[in-house]
Each structure stands twice: as C-alpha cells, then as structure tokens.
Design a protein around this motif. Structure first.
Motif, PDB file in Angstrom:
ATOM      1  N   LEU A  44       1.069  -1.346  -0.174  1.00 22.14           N
ATOM      2  CA  LEU A  44      -0.388   0.014  -0.049  1.00 22.14           C
ATOM      3  C   LEU A  44       1.188   1.177   0.076  1.00 22.14           C
ATOM      4  O   LEU A  44       0.265   1.965  -1.006  1.00 22.14           O
ATOM      5  N   LEU A  45       2.304   1.186   0.591  1.00 22.17           N
ATOM      6  CA  LEU A  45       2.561   2.213   0.814  1.00 22.17           C
ATOM      7  C   LEU A  45       3.144   2.840  -0.500  1.00 22.17           C
ATOM      8  O   LEU A  45       3.685   3.835  -1.429  1.00 22.17           O
ATOM      9  N   ASP A  46       3.613   1.497  -1.020  1.00 22.85           N
ATOM     10  CA  ASP A  46       4.549   1.778  -2.938  1.00 22.85           C
ATOM     11  C   ASP A  46       3.586   2.483  -3.757  1.00 22.85           C
ATOM     12  O   ASP A  46       3.455   3.286  -3.796  1.00 22.85           O
ATOM     13  N   ARG A  47       2.005   2.080  -4.102  1.00 23.83           N
ATOM     14  CA  ARG A  47       0.730   2.676  -4.567  1.00 23.83           C
ATOM     15  C   ARG A  47       1.178   4.015  -3.852  1.00 23.83           C
ATOM     16  O   ARG A  47       0.703   5.386  -4.878  1.00 23.83           O
ATOM     17  N   PHE A  48       0.804   4.507  -2.399  1.00 24.46           N
ATOM     18  CA  PHE A  48       0.579   5.609  -2.529  1.00 24.46           C
ATOM     19  C   PHE A  48       1.380   6.607  -2.567  1.00 24.46           C
ATOM     20  O   PHE A  48       1.479   7.376  -3.526  1.00 24.46           O
ATOM     21  N   LEU A  49       3.008   5.729  -2.176  1.00 25.83           N
ATOM     22  CA  LEU A  49       3.863   6.813  -3.078  1.00 25.83           C
ATOM     23  C   LEU A  49       3.989   7.155  -4.574  1.00 25.83           C
ATOM     24  O   LEU A  49       4.754   8.018  -4.821  1.00 25.83           O
ATOM     25  N   ASN A  50       3.417   6.400  -4.952  1.00 25.69           N
ATOM     26  CA  ASN A  50       3.587   6.204  -6.096  1.00 25.69           C
ATOM     27  C   ASN A  50       2.438   7.535  -7.103  1.00 25.69           C
ATOM     28  O   ASN A  50       1.870   7.203  -8.433  1.00 25.69           O
ATOM     29  N   ASN A  51       1.968   8.239  -6.115  1.00 26.98           N
ATOM     30  CA  ASN A  51       0.783   9.092  -6.692  1.00 26.98           C
ATOM     31  C   ASN A  51       1.213  10.068  -6.342  1.00 26.98           C
ATOM     32  O   ASN A  51       2.144  11.028  -5.721  1.00 26.98           O
ATOM     33  N   ALA A  52       0.078  11.228  -6.832  1.00 25.60           N
ATOM     34  CA  ALA A  52       0.175  12.875  -6.067  1.00 25.60           C
ATOM     35  C   ALA A  52       0.435  13.262  -5.426  1.00 25.60           C
ATOM     36  O   ALA A  52       1.159  13.646  -5.071  1.00 25.60           O
ATOM     37  N   LEU A  53      -0.378  12.636  -4.216  1.00 20.11           N
ATOM     38  CA  LEU A  53      -0.149  12.919  -2.899  1.00 20.11           C
ATOM     39  C   LEU A  53       1.073  12.078  -2.446  1.00 20.11           C
ATOM     40  O   LEU A  53       1.722  12.982  -1.438  1.00 20.11           O
ATOM     41  N   GLY A  54       1.288  11.168  -2.699  1.00 20.56           N
ATOM     42  CA  GLY A  54       2.973  10.498  -2.431  1.00 20.56           C
ATOM     43  C   GLY A  54       3.710  11.344  -2.843  1.00 20.56           C
ATOM     44  O   GLY A  54       4.786  11.355  -1.551  1.00 20.56           O
ATOM     45  N   GLU A  55       4.029  11.380  -3.753  1.00 22.60           N
ATOM     46  CA  GLU A  55       4.398  13.224  -4.368  1.00 22.60           C
ATOM     47  C   GLU A  55       4.789  13.843  -4.018  1.00 22.60           C
ATOM     48  O   GLU A  55       6.224  15.028  -3.607  1.00 22.60           O
TER      49      GLU A  55
END
Length: 176
Positions: free
Chosen positions: A90-101
C-alpha cells in the motif's frame, strides 16, 4: 477500455517495482550523513549515527557536533528511532501517486542528496526498502538512502517523524 488499460498498467508497474524492491538487497546505501544546522554542517558516519540511535552511545565527533549545534541528543535519538507501521505494498502505491509525491517533496526538504537532484526517486526507494518489515523509521530511511552521502536538515528531524506518523494514518484510512 482506456481506463482498464491505465489501471492495468499502473497496477502492473506497482507490482513490478514492489517485487524488485522486496526481492533485492540494497547495493548502494548511505555511508555518511551530513547534519546541517543553519550555517553549521558536519559529516557523520552512518555507523556512528546507527550506534547512537540504538545504544545512546555517541562517538566523539557526534558529541561535538550536537553540542556545537545546540541539539538535545535524546530528542535526536527519538526522532531517528521512533517507528510507524505501514503496509509495504500500500505504501508503494501511495508513494507513486500525486499525494505521495507531495509527501516525498515535503520530506525531501529535510532529507536529500547533496545535489538535490532525483530526490523524490531516492526517497521513494529508501522509504520503500525501509518498510519491508512493515516498520518505518527515519534511521532506516537514512541507512537505505541510495547515495553515498545524504544531507539532513537537523532542525527539521522532528517534522519528518510527524510526516511519517501522518503517512501511517493516511494509509490506515485508505484501507477502510
């Protein structure tokens, strides 16, 4: 059909990056942390910082540097060792979207390579590697940072831990 194609591509990309990260060991990792406090900056071996974080024992260099920077060693130690619990996929998915960036950019104001280039990618890699055991700490991020030197804005260490705590809450809410 286009939506399905996009979902498939991003899902596959996340799966592939997670598989690579979780199946490999870190070949490149930080050897030195450059602690910066306003005009003061000093290089500390990652081994010295790790030993201090785990045992509280400071090398002479670290003791002098924290004294000159007027930093409380216990506050620094807590900022380095406090952990948050995360789901690595889930962390990987989050870090690869606009909010994660956005989060990576915010943390990147405190933790960054000397050149400040490709910081988002370096942080994403370090955070993802650090989360393999479902626990994440600033010390692990520094240890897994994929450059020889990593600069840390020392006066912002507590802010990074707060950002990691918010990340933990965001991921938990995302699961609900």
């Amino acid at each position: 059909m286009r939506l399905f194609s996009l979902l498939l591509r991003y899902g596959f990309a996340s799966w592939v990056s997670a598989a690579i990260v979780f199946s490999s060991t870190s070949v490149f990792a930080a050897e030195r942390v450059v602690l910066k406090y306003r005009a003061f900056r000093e290089s500390i071996a990652i081994e010295d910082l790790t030993k201090f974080a785990r045992t509280g024992e400071m090398s002479p260099d670290l003791r002098v540097n924290l004294a000159l920077a007027r930093q409380d060693p216990q506050t620094i130690r807590q900022s380095l060792t406090n952990t948050v619990t995360v789901d690595p996929i889930l962390l990987d998915r989050f870090l690869n979207n606009a909010l994660g960036e956005l989060l990576l950019d915010e943390i990147g104001k405190t933790v960054h390579p000397p050149s400040r280039q490709a910081n988002r990618q370096a942080l994403r890699a370090a955070i993802t590697l650090s989360a393999r055991d479902r626990q994440l700490s600033l010390l692990e991020i520094l240890q897994n940072y994929p450059t020889t030197d990593v600069e840390v804005e020392g006066n912002r260490l507590e802010a990074v831990y707060s950002q990691l705590r918010r990340l933990e809450g965001t991921l938990k809410n995302f699961l609900k």
